[in-house]
Design a protein around this motif. Structure first.
Motif, PDB file in Angstrom:
ATOM      1  N   ARG A  52     -42.423  47.014 130.200  1.00  0.00           N
ATOM      2  CA  ARG A  52     -41.804  48.319 129.962  1.00  0.00           C
ATOM      3  C   ARG A  52     -42.350  48.931 128.665  1.00  0.00           C
ATOM      4  O   ARG A  52     -42.514  50.155 128.566  1.00  0.00           O
ATOM      5  CB  ARG A  52     -40.281  48.166 129.878  1.00  0.00           C
ATOM      6  N   THR A  53     -42.625  48.091 127.688  1.00  0.00           N
ATOM      7  CA  THR A  53     -43.175  48.567 126.424  1.00  0.00           C
ATOM      8  C   THR A  53     -44.552  49.187 126.640  1.00  0.00           C
ATOM      9  O   THR A  53     -44.854  50.273 126.111  1.00  0.00           O
ATOM     10  CB  THR A  53     -43.271  47.407 125.418  1.00  0.00           C
ATOM     11  N   VAL A  54     -45.395  48.517 127.413  1.00  0.00           N
ATOM     12  CA  VAL A  54     -46.733  49.041 127.706  1.00  0.00           C
ATOM     13  C   VAL A  54     -46.633  50.350 128.479  1.00  0.00           C
ATOM     14  O   VAL A  54     -47.339  51.330 128.184  1.00  0.00           O
ATOM     15  CB  VAL A  54     -47.552  47.999 128.495  1.00  0.00           C
TER      16      VAL A  54
ATOM     17  N   SER B 155     -36.343  48.374 120.946  1.00  0.00           N
ATOM     18  CA  SER B 155     -36.416  47.085 120.259  1.00  0.00           C
ATOM     19  C   SER B 155     -37.747  46.980 119.526  1.00  0.00           C
ATOM     20  O   SER B 155     -38.754  46.596 120.122  1.00  0.00           O
ATOM     21  CB  SER B 155     -36.284  45.935 121.272  1.00  0.00           C
ATOM     22  N   PRO B 156     -37.782  47.343 118.228  1.00  0.00           N
ATOM     23  CA  PRO B 156     -39.047  47.273 117.486  1.00  0.00           C
ATOM     24  C   PRO B 156     -39.708  45.900 117.536  1.00  0.00           C
ATOM     25  O   PRO B 156     -40.936  45.808 117.610  1.00  0.00           O
ATOM     26  CB  PRO B 156     -38.622  47.633 116.057  1.00  0.00           C
ATOM     27  N   MET B 157     -38.918  44.832 117.529  1.00  0.00           N
ATOM     28  CA  MET B 157     -39.522  43.502 117.565  1.00  0.00           C
ATOM     29  C   MET B 157     -40.144  43.206 118.925  1.00  0.00           C
ATOM     30  O   MET B 157     -41.097  42.418 119.018  1.00  0.00           O
ATOM     31  CB  MET B 157     -38.490  42.440 117.204  1.00  0.00           C
ATOM     32  N   THR B 158     -39.633  43.833 119.992  1.00  0.00           N
ATOM     33  CA  THR B 158     -40.286  43.681 121.295  1.00  0.00           C
ATOM     34  C   THR B 158     -41.658  44.334 121.280  1.00  0.00           C
ATOM     35  O   THR B 158     -42.614  43.828 121.881  1.00  0.00           O
ATOM     36  CB  THR B 158     -39.415  44.271 122.411  1.00  0.00           C
ATOM     37  N   THR B 159     -41.777  45.478 120.594  1.00  0.00           N
ATOM     38  CA  THR B 159     -43.093  46.110 120.455  1.00  0.00           C
ATOM     39  C   THR B 159     -44.042  45.185 119.705  1.00  0.00           C
ATOM     40  O   THR B 159     -45.198  44.999 120.117  1.00  0.00           O
ATOM     41  CB  THR B 159     -42.964  47.452 119.716  1.00  0.00           C
ATOM     42  N   CYS B 160     -43.571  44.578 118.627  1.00  0.00           N
ATOM     43  CA  CYS B 160     -44.402  43.621 117.882  1.00  0.00           C
ATOM     44  C   CYS B 160     -44.763  42.426 118.754  1.00  0.00           C
ATOM     45  O   CYS B 160     -45.894  41.928 118.712  1.00  0.00           O
ATOM     46  CB  CYS B 160     -43.658  43.159 116.630  1.00  0.00           C
TER      47      CYS B 160
END
Length: 335
Positions: A128-130, A199-204
């Protein structure tokens, strides 16, 4: 699921990409617009240089996803678009590829491409992030320049320059300028992805998987974040020059730098403000002076320098692009 069917509390209604645009992207885009006739070159390159060919390649060699083809991926794609309140749903294609990658191209009707490793390696939220990242490209209208870059990359600037209708066009210079811009644009879309996944950490974590090519369950996010801090902190003269040379032909900033940029954005408070509903809307006017900013001259000089290195003044490029278009149009009529 369209943007209209997603609950209001899950949509960033009418959010403008200016609400989260990275300063480097804003400056680089303003600088590109300041180069005389560059848009003419880009549009002619797309019009006559291969967007239709790229679409035919997708139809013939990729799998088009939808309700009957990987419906869970298709649903995630639509949900990512809806989170950013994008009404139109671009076609989504899956192709065989060993690298975890995705892209959005198509100046007329954007389409999103996924490499098979992206689907097989990432978990649901990382995917989902991509998809949110690519939705960011669409909302920011990056697809005009990114499509031209995709054509230059797919066919090769040197190969296109050997064709009679493109002879004399400094396409290598155009490609380098677009690469410089695209690296900045990627930082904006990492922010868009973070607004989608919330979720910024999910992006990382997703950037860690992109860097390592291995499922996140086998990696340590804490160690990767520490690695990102080490990379940013250590920038002596020679290392900085070496990094500049290595990044020159890259389409993306290094993943560790992108992690650092996301963390800085979150620490600034902008992420929390947007999530609380305080953000610029698409209906709000844009101040051209604000868009340019002081940093745009830095990029403008970089772009002018690239064209000078190839022995071409940017003011002459538009005329050559027009001549190339006429030659190619005549050739197509004969064929």
């Amino acid at each position: 699921m369209s943007a209209a069917t997603l609950p209001d509390d899950q949509r960033l209604i009418e959010i403008s990409p200016k609400a989260y645009e990275h300063p480097a992207d804003r400056a680089a885009t303003a600088a590109l617009h300041s180069i005389p006739m560059l848009d003419t070159v880009v549009r002619k390159l797309i019009e006559y240089g291969g967007e239709r060919a790229l679409r035919q390649e997708l139809l013939g060699n990729y799998v088009r996803l939808g309700d009957a083809q990987l419906p869970e991926v298709w649903a995630s794609h639509r949900a990512a678009l809806a989170r950013l309140d994008i009404q139109e749903v671009p076609e989504l294609y899956l192709g065989q590829g060993p690298f975890i990658n995705a892209s959005a191209i198509g100046s007329q009707r954007p389409i999103v491409l996924l490499q098979s490793s992206t689907v097989s390696t990432l978990d649901d939220l990382e995917l989902r992030t991509v998809l949110g990242h690519e939705a960011g490209h669409i909302l920011s209208d990056h697809v005009l320049y990114s499509t031209a870059l995709a054509i230059l990359t797919a066919f090769g600037a040197r190969a296109l320059m050997r064709l009679p209708f493109f002879a004399g066009l400094p396409l290598l210079a155009v490609q380098l300028a677009l690469l410089e811009w695209y690296r900045a644009a990627e930082l904006t879309c990492d922010r868009a992805a973070t607004l989608v996944n919330r979720s910024p950490m999910t992006t990382c974590q997703t950037l860690m998987v992109l860097a390592g090519g291995t499922a996140s369950r086998r990696l340590s996010l804490d160690a990767f974040v520490a690695q990102a801090a080490e990379y940013v902190e250590l920038e002596p003269g020679w290392d900085k020059f070496s990094r500049f040379r290595s990044e020159l032909l890259q389409t993306h900033q290094y993943p560790v730098r992108r992690v650092s940029e996301i963390q800085k954005w979150v620490r600034s408070g902008d992420y929390d403000r947007i999530m609380s509903g305080e953000y610029r809307k698409r209906s709000e006017p844009v101040d051209p002076r604000e868009e340019a900013g002081s940093a745009s001259e830095f990029y403008a000089e970089r772009f002018r320098g690239i064209f000078r290195e190839f022995g071409e003044g940017v003011s002459k490029v538009g005329d050559k692009a027009g001549d190339a278009a006429d030659k190619l149009a005549g050739w197509l009529r004969r064929e």
